[in-house]
Design a protein around this motif. Structure first.
Motif, PDB file in Angstrom:
ATOM      1  N   ALA A 103       0.815  -1.197   0.000  1.00 26.60           N
ATOM      2  CA  ALA A 103       0.000   0.000   0.000  1.00 26.60           C
ATOM      3  C   ALA A 103       0.858   1.260   0.000  1.00 26.60           C
ATOM      4  O   ALA A 103       0.339   2.349  -0.182  1.00 26.60           O
ATOM      5  CB  ALA A 103      -0.922   0.000   1.215  1.00 26.60           C
ATOM      6  N   TYR A 104       2.181   1.097   0.183  1.00 28.53           N
ATOM      7  CA  TYR A 104       3.098   2.242   0.276  1.00 28.53           C
ATOM      8  C   TYR A 104       2.697   3.180   1.395  1.00 28.53           C
ATOM      9  O   TYR A 104       2.943   2.890   2.542  1.00 28.53           O
ATOM     10  CB  TYR A 104       3.265   2.917  -1.079  1.00 28.53           C
ATOM     11  N   PHE A 105       2.027   4.295   1.143  1.00 31.53           N
ATOM     12  CA  PHE A 105       1.817   5.270   2.222  1.00 31.53           C
ATOM     13  C   PHE A 105       0.485   5.099   2.927  1.00 31.53           C
ATOM     14  O   PHE A 105       0.291   5.570   4.029  1.00 31.53           O
ATOM     15  CB  PHE A 105       1.922   6.688   1.660  1.00 31.53           C
ATOM     16  N   ILE A 106      -0.461   4.410   2.256  1.00 37.10           N
ATOM     17  CA  ILE A 106      -1.813   4.384   2.798  1.00 37.10           C
ATOM     18  C   ILE A 106      -1.956   3.207   3.760  1.00 37.10           C
ATOM     19  O   ILE A 106      -1.640   2.077   3.395  1.00 37.10           O
ATOM     20  CB  ILE A 106      -2.845   4.266   1.666  1.00 37.10           C
ATOM     21  N   PRO A 107      -2.417   3.412   4.985  1.00 39.06           N
ATOM     22  CA  PRO A 107      -2.558   2.305   5.930  1.00 39.06           C
ATOM     23  C   PRO A 107      -3.840   1.518   5.703  1.00 39.06           C
ATOM     24  O   PRO A 107      -4.872   1.841   6.258  1.00 39.06           O
ATOM     25  CB  PRO A 107      -2.565   3.019   7.295  1.00 39.06           C
ATOM     26  N   LEU A 108      -3.766   0.485   4.841  1.00 35.77           N
ATOM     27  CA  LEU A 108      -4.911  -0.383   4.581  1.00 35.77           C
ATOM     28  C   LEU A 108      -4.416  -1.826   4.589  1.00 35.77           C
ATOM     29  O   LEU A 108      -3.245  -2.069   4.299  1.00 35.77           O
ATOM     30  CB  LEU A 108      -5.512  -0.077   3.202  1.00 35.77           C
ATOM     31  N   PRO A 109      -5.278  -2.811   4.942  1.00 32.98           N
ATOM     32  CA  PRO A 109      -4.836  -4.214   4.860  1.00 32.98           C
ATOM     33  C   PRO A 109      -4.468  -4.595   3.426  1.00 32.98           C
ATOM     34  O   PRO A 109      -5.086  -4.122   2.477  1.00 32.98           O
ATOM     35  CB  PRO A 109      -6.052  -4.998   5.357  1.00 32.98           C
ATOM     36  N   SER A 110      -3.434  -5.461   3.285  1.00 33.87           N
ATOM     37  CA  SER A 110      -2.849  -5.670   1.967  1.00 33.87           C
ATOM     38  C   SER A 110      -3.824  -6.318   0.989  1.00 33.87           C
ATOM     39  O   SER A 110      -3.806  -6.002  -0.199  1.00 33.87           O
ATOM     40  CB  SER A 110      -1.591  -6.500   2.081  1.00 33.87           C
TER      41      SER A 110
END
Lengths: 117, 317
Positions: free
Chosen positions: B254-261
């Motif tokens: 996700a690089y910068f965004i905090p989301l489950p892969s």
């Protein structure tokens, strides 16, 4: 779970695929009519007797070229796995290999293998 | 016994989820097409037609099958099964999120390539075994398309392997600190176009061109066998778009965004599939000689060039 998981999935998908193909034999109705089983030709009675007559395979040279390039691809894949370990020498060797095939590609185009009349 | 059972249950869940995704992909595509062409799209089965795909599936199972008289019995029977099965199996190896759900093996990319290649065999066999001329032409076209687009497909994948130095899809995702679309844009372009041709969708849908060949390779198929071809085709579309995501767009990273892969992975796949739909609504079908010339004179040299540039950066610099 490595290959075991893969084979379990493989067999399961194959089983479901074959099972559902057989299912309509039980569920579906069956009505027979004249002309129903003829090959489809937009509602006409088929003009040709057999579809499997001789036809012109125009691109068999292209198919040969395809096989050669695919085999080349396999060699390239093996080299691509460890390019830095094989170093400059490996790089030069693979470049010579690719250039020879590239000359073959130019020859193929010059011969007009993919030309249409 | 316990690990075997877990794998079995996971497999069943994966198959069900995939089938459901395919069903709703078809529904969403038809709705999207309707919206673009200024009409309603499916709107009868359930609210907004959301049960349309399920109704279609039930109809296809219960419908009478017409077996053409002049078919080759064995090949006619197994061709749709080959297409559907070979489009489904690679999903056991694709890392949904950060790692594969079922089989985590080192050479997963090679396995995926080999098995995905089989779906063309199903189409060619289905066309040839029907014993009718439109399917025959569809099968021949599919074979020629395969011969043209498989080489740029393979060469652009080789460039990715060269950069990641592994055959494992999981490690390819891990190695993408920046998505490979940026260093290898030419490779991405070649892979995208070859993938579009591999799925047989609109600019390259020559094997089943409705306006020329009636239905191409599936003209003589009906009922569940037709459904198998259809399912295989759409599963192959998901497969190609997930390969695009894994190889070029950073997979579940996700690089910068905090989301489950896995959510990131699904969003990226949905985006790629949307682009496929968009292309379908916008472009006309190409002619066959244009397609072969385009592949042999443009895509193959471009993918070679991409490979050479990547290898110079990797080895010499």
């Amino acid at each position: 779970m490595g290959y075991t998981g893969f084979f379990v999935f493989f067999l399961l998908v194959l089983f479901i695929g074959l099972l559902l193909v057989v299912l309509p034999k039980i569920l579906a109705p069956k009505v027979s009519e004249e002309y129903k089983l003829d090959p489809y030709e937009c509602g006409e009675i088929p003009v040709t007797e057999e579809a499997w007559s001789r036809y012109n395979v125009r691109f068999y040279l292209l198919a040969l070229a395809f096989v050669i390039f695919e085999v080349e691809g396999v060699f390239l894949l093996l080299w691509a796995l460890n390019p830095r370990g094989l170093g400059i020498a490996g790089f030069i060797e693979i470049t010579i290999f690719v250039v020879i095939l590239f000359l073959g590609w130019i020859y193929m185009l010059a011969k007009g293998v993919i030309k249409w009349e | 016994m316990i690990p075997f059972l877990t794998v079995f249950i996971k497999s069943v869940i994966l198959i069900l989820v995939l089938t459901l995704i395919v069903a709703y992909m078809v529904y969403l595509e038809r709705k999207f097409l309707g919206w673009v062409q200024n009409r309603y799209g499916p709107n009868r089965a359930g609210p907004f037609g959301i049960f349309q795909s399920i109704a279609d599936a039930v109809k296809l199972i219960l419908k009478e099958e017409v077996f053409p008289e002049k078919r080759d019995r064995i090949l006619y029977f197994i061709a749709p099964v080959i297409t559907a099965v070979s489009a489904f199996i690679p999903f056991s190896l694709i890392p949904i999120g950060s790692k594969p759900v079922i089989a985590d093996i080192n050479t997963s990319l090679l396995f995926v390539l080999v098995i995905a290649g089989f779906s063309t065999y199903g189409i060619v066999l289905g066309g040839v075994s029907s014993g009718s001329k439109y399917p025959l032409f569809g099968g021949l076209r599919s074979a020629a398309q395969f011969l043209s687009f498989e080489i740029p497909f393979l060469l652009s994948i080789t460039a990715v392997i060269l950069q990641a130095e592994t055959f494992s899809l999981k490690k390819i995702i891990e190695s993408q600190h920046i998505p490979y679309i940026f260093p290898q844009f030419a490779g991405f372009l070649v892979f995208f176009l070859a993938g579009l041709a591999d799925t047989g969708r609109i600019p390259f849908d020559l094997p089943e061109a409705e306006s020329e060949l009636v239905g191409g390779y599936n003209t003589e198929y009906s009922g569940i066998k037709f459904a198998w071809f259809f399912l295989g085709e759409y599963a192959h579309l998901i497969l190609i778009s997930s390969l695009i995501v894994v190889l070029y767009l950073g997979g579940g990273n996700a690089y910068f965004i905090p989301l489950p892969s896995f959510l990131v992975f699904l969003i990226k796949i949905a985006f790629v599939i949307f682009i496929f739909y968009w292309i379908r609504t916008s472009l006309p079908r190409v002619r066959f000689d244009q397609l072969m010339k385009f592949s042999w004179k443009f895509l193959i040299p471009l993918s070679f060039l991409n490979l050479i540039v990547v290898s110079i950066f990797k080895v010499v610099l």
